[in-house]
Design a protein around this motif. Structure first.
Motif, PDB file in Angstrom:
ATOM      1  N   ALA A 169       7.011  49.308  71.521  1.00 32.64           N
ATOM      2  CA  ALA A 169       8.088  49.081  72.490  1.00 32.64           C
ATOM      3  C   ALA A 169       7.710  49.700  73.826  1.00 32.64           C
ATOM      4  O   ALA A 169       7.071  50.754  73.875  1.00 32.64           O
ATOM      5  N   LEU A 170       8.109  49.009  74.889  1.00 32.01           N
ATOM      6  CA  LEU A 170       7.910  49.501  76.247  1.00 32.01           C
ATOM      7  C   LEU A 170       9.308  49.673  76.837  1.00 32.01           C
ATOM      8  O   LEU A 170      10.048  48.705  76.983  1.00 32.01           O
ATOM      9  N   VAL A 224       9.566  44.649  75.262  1.00 32.30           N
ATOM     10  CA  VAL A 224      10.268  45.309  76.365  1.00 32.30           C
ATOM     11  C   VAL A 224      11.758  45.202  76.087  1.00 32.30           C
ATOM     12  O   VAL A 224      12.258  44.102  75.825  1.00 32.30           O
ATOM     13  N   GLU A 225      12.445  46.334  76.093  1.00 28.25           N
ATOM     14  CA  GLU A 225      13.870  46.304  75.749  1.00 28.25           C
ATOM     15  C   GLU A 225      14.673  47.322  76.548  1.00 28.25           C
ATOM     16  O   GLU A 225      14.225  48.437  76.786  1.00 28.25           O
ATOM     17  N   GLN A 226      15.894  46.907  76.935  1.00 28.81           N
ATOM     18  CA  GLN A 226      16.817  47.902  77.514  1.00 28.81           C
ATOM     19  C   GLN A 226      17.640  48.514  76.380  1.00 28.81           C
ATOM     20  O   GLN A 226      18.254  49.556  76.538  1.00 28.81           O
ATOM     21  N   ASN A 227      17.642  47.849  75.220  1.00 32.73           N
ATOM     22  CA  ASN A 227      18.359  48.382  74.062  1.00 32.73           C
ATOM     23  C   ASN A 227      17.435  49.372  73.341  1.00 32.73           C
ATOM     24  O   ASN A 227      16.780  49.058  72.348  1.00 32.73           O
ATOM     25  N   VAL A 228      17.384  50.596  73.897  1.00 33.81           N
ATOM     26  CA  VAL A 228      16.379  51.573  73.483  1.00 33.81           C
ATOM     27  C   VAL A 228      16.547  51.951  72.008  1.00 33.81           C
ATOM     28  O   VAL A 228      15.571  52.026  71.255  1.00 33.81           O
ATOM     29  N   ALA A 275      10.437  49.620  66.074  1.00 32.54           N
ATOM     30  CA  ALA A 275       9.067  49.756  66.588  1.00 32.54           C
ATOM     31  C   ALA A 275       8.262  50.774  65.769  1.00 32.54           C
ATOM     32  O   ALA A 275       8.827  51.652  65.109  1.00 32.54           O
ATOM     33  N   ASP A 276       6.935  50.640  65.821  1.00 33.56           N
ATOM     34  CA  ASP A 276       6.058  51.675  65.268  1.00 33.56           C
ATOM     35  C   ASP A 276       5.895  52.792  66.282  1.00 33.56           C
ATOM     36  O   ASP A 276       6.018  53.962  65.967  1.00 33.56           O
ATOM     37  N   ARG A 277       5.608  52.399  67.517  1.00 37.37           N
ATOM     38  CA  ARG A 277       5.390  53.375  68.587  1.00 37.37           C
ATOM     39  C   ARG A 277       6.046  52.865  69.856  1.00 37.37           C
ATOM     40  O   ARG A 277       6.384  51.679  69.936  1.00 37.37           O
ATOM     41  N   ALA A 278       6.177  53.755  70.829  1.00 36.73           N
ATOM     42  CA  ALA A 278       6.766  53.320  72.096  1.00 36.73           C
ATOM     43  C   ALA A 278       6.197  54.113  73.260  1.00 36.73           C
ATOM     44  O   ALA A 278       5.714  55.240  73.083  1.00 36.73           O
ATOM     45  N   TYR A 279       6.253  53.480  74.427  1.00 38.76           N
ATOM     46  CA  TYR A 279       5.900  54.119  75.690  1.00 38.76           C
ATOM     47  C   TYR A 279       7.140  54.070  76.573  1.00 38.76           C
ATOM     48  O   TYR A 279       7.822  53.043  76.618  1.00 38.76           O
ATOM     49  N   THR A 331       5.392  58.115  68.395  1.00 42.22           N
ATOM     50  CA  THR A 331       5.922  57.233  67.354  1.00 42.22           C
ATOM     51  C   THR A 331       7.399  57.011  67.646  1.00 42.22           C
ATOM     52  O   THR A 331       8.055  57.844  68.297  1.00 42.22           O
ATOM     53  N   ALA A 332       7.915  55.899  67.140  1.00 42.49           N
ATOM     54  CA  ALA A 332       9.323  55.583  67.395  1.00 42.49           C
ATOM     55  C   ALA A 332      10.209  56.699  66.836  1.00 42.49           C
ATOM     56  O   ALA A 332      11.185  57.105  67.469  1.00 42.49           O
ATOM     57  N   GLY A 333       9.844  57.223  65.671  1.00 43.44           N
ATOM     58  CA  GLY A 333      10.634  58.295  65.056  1.00 43.44           C
ATOM     59  C   GLY A 333      10.675  59.530  65.942  1.00 43.44           C
ATOM     60  O   GLY A 333      11.738  60.125  66.142  1.00 43.44           O
TER      61      GLY A 333
END
Ligand code: ATP
Length: 234
Positions: free
Chosen positions: A31-32, A190-194, A201-205, A217-219
């Protein structure tokens, strides 16, 4: 699978993306995230060849794609569902899907892909002969994702797929994204719904003013105090 090194992107004099580096492994859902104007769409458009890099490098399966044209990237397996859907309103649902298959010559391949998309989104099958402009916002979003899937991408770039949708449709879109991941499509979301994005997601920036502020990681990010404060209301 995808590696971005020190990307810098400008709109004239204004720097929208500042030394951004990230990577996406095959099979991952990354996720971005970030506020409006943080630069998420610019990154998606840069990967898909619609926005020029000032400097930096993007590689895809080891191949330098920093200056590869958008239509060639589709042939390499990178496809995007753009922000705001950008469907062709006067064409039918079916015609919109067929446009997404422009890299395929075999009718059988196109037919199989359309069946796959109608299985994911039965509402599109029921409306296949309708003008796409007559669809609801949620159906248009399904169509935009369906059109991106028509080229059988290996890497799918989804720009704000849940934006403006009613809660039930948001659920449906997120379910489909998870199905696509199970079907071995690598996804940049890409999401505004964080909260929902981090749930699947697995990971996010996290981007802030064009630069990566946090990643993990998303967790970890769900439990991160800065993320909680800025995006999760507490
Ligand atoms: P949103 O969620 O609102 O789409 P975003 O995170 O996707 O935001 P971008 O659309 O990538 O952000 O915009 C990043 C920055 O670049 C913003 O400051 C924006 O105003 C600017 N920008 C975007 N497109 C252009 C353009 N065509 N010309 C000039 N500046 C632009």
């Amino acid at each position: 699978m995808l590696k971005a090194d020190n990307l810098n992107v400008f709109y004239d004099q204004i720097q929208a993306i500042k030394d951004v580096s990230f990577e996406i492994q095959e099979g991952e859902l990354v996720a971005l995230l970030g506020a409006n104007g943080a630069g998420k769409t610019t990154i998606i458009r840069t990967i898909s060849g619609l926005q020029k890099l000032r400097s930096g490098k993007i590689t895809y399966n080891g191949q330098d794609i920093s200056t590869t044209e958008a239509h060639k990237l589709v042939r390499l397996g990178i496809s995007q569902s753009p922000e705001g859907r950008q469907i062709f309103g006067r064409l039918t649902v079916l015609e919109n899907l067929q446009i997404g298959a422009f890299i395929k010559d075999k009718k059988a391949d196109i037919g199989a892909e359309i069946k796959y998309i109608y299985d994911l989104f039965p509402a599109l099958k029921e409306r296949e002969k309708l003008a796409a402009g007559a669809l609801s916002g949620g159906e248009q979003q399904m169509l935009a994702i369906g059109r991106a899937l028509m080229s059988s991408p290996k890497l799918l770039l989804l720009d704000e797929p849940s934006l403006g949708l009613a809660p039930l449709l948001v659920e449906k879109i997120f379910e489909v994204i998870q199905t696509l991941k199970r079907n071995n499509i690598t996804i940049l979301l890409v999401e505004q719904n964080v909260y929902k994005a981090l749930e699947i997601a697995d990971r996010a920036y996290v981007l802030e003013s064009g630069a990566i502020k946090l990643h993990g990681t998303a967790g970890d990010l769900l439990n991160n105090s800065e993320v909680k404060k800025a995006y999760l209301g507490g």
